[in-house]
Design a protein around this motif. Structure first.
Motif, short mmCIF file in Angstrom:
data_model
loop_
_atom_site.label_atom_id
_atom_site.label_comp_id
_atom_site.label_asym_id
_atom_site.label_seq_id
_atom_site.Cartn_x
_atom_site.Cartn_y
_atom_site.Cartn_z
N TYR A 166 0.81 -1.21 0.00
CA TYR A 166 0.00 0.00 0.00
C TYR A 166 0.84 1.26 0.00
O TYR A 166 0.41 2.30 -0.51
N ALA A 167 2.06 1.18 0.54
CA ALA A 167 2.96 2.32 0.40
C ALA A 167 3.32 2.53 -1.08
O ALA A 167 3.37 3.67 -1.57
N GLU A 168 3.53 1.42 -1.78
CA GLU A 168 3.80 1.52 -3.22
C GLU A 168 2.60 2.08 -3.96
O GLU A 168 2.74 2.91 -4.87
N LEU A 169 1.39 1.65 -3.57
CA LEU A 169 0.19 2.18 -4.22
C LEU A 169 0.10 3.69 -4.05
O LEU A 169 -0.21 4.42 -4.99
N GLY A 170 0.38 4.17 -2.85
CA GLY A 170 0.36 5.60 -2.63
C GLY A 170 1.33 6.34 -3.53
O GLY A 170 1.00 7.40 -4.09
N ARG A 171 2.53 5.80 -3.71
CA ARG A 171 3.51 6.44 -4.60
C ARG A 171 3.03 6.43 -6.04
O ARG A 171 3.19 7.42 -6.77
N ARG A 172 2.42 5.33 -6.45
CA ARG A 172 1.88 5.25 -7.82
C ARG A 172 0.83 6.34 -8.04
O ARG A 172 0.83 7.02 -9.07
N CYS A 173 -0.08 6.47 -7.07
CA CYS A 173 -1.17 7.42 -7.23
C CYS A 173 -0.63 8.85 -7.26
O CYS A 173 -1.09 9.68 -8.06
N ASP A 174 0.32 9.14 -6.39
CA ASP A 174 0.88 10.49 -6.35
C ASP A 174 1.61 10.83 -7.64
O ASP A 174 1.65 11.99 -8.06
N LYS A 175 2.16 9.84 -8.28
CA LYS A 175 2.88 10.07 -9.53
C LYS A 175 1.92 10.29 -10.69
O LYS A 175 2.16 11.14 -11.56
N ARG A 176 0.80 9.56 -10.71
CA ARG A 176 -0.09 9.60 -11.86
C ARG A 176 -1.14 10.71 -11.77
O ARG A 176 -1.48 11.31 -12.79
N VAL A 177 -1.71 10.95 -10.59
CA VAL A 177 -2.83 11.91 -10.47
C VAL A 177 -2.65 12.81 -9.25
O VAL A 177 -3.55 12.89 -8.40
N PRO A 178 -1.53 13.49 -9.11
CA PRO A 178 -1.27 14.24 -7.86
C PRO A 178 -2.28 15.34 -7.58
O PRO A 178 -2.67 15.54 -6.42
#
Length: 522
Positions: A166-178
């Motif tokens: 879930y930490a990785e998911l958060g990084r993914r989301c922040d990168k794609r749709v900040p």
């Protein structure tokens, strides 16, 4: 919380989590000449529904900065000569898509409401077919990621992989749709709803919100009190618990434990096992002949599953499926009983067919986009071990799911730019009708009582029954009260109660489900 849900003074909203700005009666939400172009919806099961797209500002404080799309769906009144207007519906979540939820639930609305109203829903910002939080390149990548994350972790090794995922998911989301991550709050959805109300030419809002949709309705009522028409809040999220009373300190509990969802699930499971034990095996496949023996059988099954899973049915998967199976009494409770009996006998229960690879985007992160950005949760992943112990001590096995469901928020990268944390008692143009079942497994009865108490002018209608929301677990009595309220403004009597049309594990199914003979009582 379907994973798991709402006045005349100036509104105080939070910008960037710290600066309060006064906005009259909810502030800017004018439609700006918005018109909707309707056309038949495309897709299976959508015959009779119309769809349109509405533009809205990403940030209402900067309306000219960036626009987003909101996909809207409606079913026109089936008695057009008697039509009186539009009734808006939110199916819950957060992250529930109206383009999915309305077609699924439409026939459960009282017939008189379907005759007299266009019933309208929408995919809220960040969700579904609207401008959406999507943290993966497509459905296949998202589904593959999701398949490798357990429902909740069991043991230290799984805890490490769960929190890392879930930490990785958060990084993914922040990168794609900040930018989007910071503008999907309930308050901004309430402003979208007001914009949609104006686009459809309604002077005031008529609204039926279920689960998280009750929080959205309560937020609307307090941001736009003079525009709050007749609102039904069904299966209630306690708004003060959701925002932790607006506290800026580290919360002691996560969102769902503050809401008491674990306790609601425990009570509902207790009733499931009690009623199953009283029913013959022909009605409840898991029955052991009496309630005590059925409870013991359930405990024994859960004791052996960690060491002896049945195929892919681990302890965590079974607990999660039982929790979800309590939401809809018919057919959910009978299906859950059969699932448990299959596991008891060592058979692999039938899983629902997996969607084709590359099909609809699953959108599981869209729930987190709202929840984690606006509802306070502990920021240290290690805290959830203690919350797990607390929840299972007070609520049993189902407590595991509710303790870990908010852990993704520990490492979520975004905070809502425009959150609403109260007050919740602004005087609305009309009283609000609050409905809650006594054994709701996600939004417990205490939350319904809290909602009715916290709003300035509300009436609680008690459903003596089971499952998550009255709409999804029909009661003709509730339906009549709701129809009378929407059409004439008449509230149920103080202390009114209703029964469900079909009790769990019924040996005989009533000939009708319109509630004839089911009267409200005081």
């Amino acid at each position: 919380m379907c994973a798991a849900g709402a006045l005349l003074l100036a509104s105080s909203v939070t910008i960037g989590g710290s600066v309060a700005v006064e906005l009259p009666d909810g502030g800017p939400s004018a439609s700006g000449g918005t018109t909707l172009t309707w056309k038949p919806c495309e897709g299976e099961g959508l015959q009779g529904f119309e769809c349109a797209t509405m533009k809205a500002p990403l940030d209402y404080a900067r309306p000219g900065w960036r626009a987003i799309d909101l996909v809207v769906i409606r079913h026109r009144a089936i008695a057009p000569g008697r039509r009186v207007g539009s009734l808006f519906f939110n199916p819950g979540g957060p992250g529930g898509a109206g383009t999915v939820g309305l077609p699924l639930q439409y026939e459960k609305f009282p017939k008189e409401l379907r005759e007299r109203f266009d019933i309208v829903s929408w995919d809220p910002r960040g969700v579904g077919q609207s401008t959406a939080v999507r943290c993966f390149s497509g459905a296949e990548e998202a589904s593959t990621w999701w398949a490798n994350v357990p429902d909740f972790p069991v043991g230290a090794k799984e805890r490490r992989s769960f929190t890392a995922a879930y930490a990785e998911l958060g990084r993914r989301c922040d990168k794609r749709v900040p930018e989007l991550l910071r503008h999907v709050s309930t308050a901004e959805s309430a402003r979208d709803l007001d914009r949609l109300r104006q686009a459809l030419g309604e002077r005031q809002l008529r609204y039926w919100g279920v689960s998280y949709g009750t929080l959205l309705g309560a937020t609307y009522a307090n941001l736009f009190p003079s525009r709050a028409g007749r609102l039904v809040l069904d299966g209630n999220v306690d708004p003060r618990a959701w925002v932790d009373d607006g506290s800026k300190s580290e919360p002691e509990l996560n969102t769902f434990l503050r809401l008491g969802s674990d306790l609601g699930s425990a009570d509902a499971l207790g009733e499931f096992l009690r009623l199953c034990g009283r029913a013959p095996a022909s009605s409840c496949a898991f029955s052991a002949g009496d309630p005590a023996a059925t409870r013991a059988k359930f405990s024994e099954l859960l004791r052996r599953l960690p060491e002896r899973p049945v195929g892919s049915w681990t302890y965590a998967k079974t607990v999660s499926e039982v929790r979800g199976g309590l939401y809809t009494v018919h057919p959910g409770w009978a299906e859950t009983a059969q699932m448990l009996q299959d596991l008891w006998e060592g058979r692999i229960p039938g899983d629902p067919p997996a969607p084709p690879v590359g099909s609809k985007y699953p959108g599981f992160e869209q729930n987190l986009g709202v929840l984690c950005a606006e509802s306070p949760n502990p920021r240290d992943p290690a805290r959830y071990v203690g919350l797990d112990k607390l929840s299972t001590a007070r609520a049993g096995d189902l407590g595991h799911w509710w303790a870990w469901a908010d852990e993704p928020c520990a490492t979520w990268p975004a905070r809502a730019a425009r959150n609403y944390t109260g007050p919740w008692n602004r005087h609305t143009a009309n009283p609000v009708l609050v409905i809650n079942a006594t054994y709701d497994p996600a939004t417990p009865y205490q939350a319904g009582k809290a909602m009715a108490r916290e709003l300035a002018d509300a009436r609680l209608l008690t459903l003596n029954g089971y499952g998550h929301t009255a709409l999804d677990n029909p009661s003709g009595c509730v339906g009549r009260y709701a129809a009378r309220y929407f059409l004439s403004g008449v509230l149920p009597p103080v202390g009114a109660t209703c029964e469900q049309d079909i009790p769990p594990f019924a040996t005989e199914t009533p000939a009708v489900r319109d509630g004839r003979g089911d009267t409200g009582t005081k």
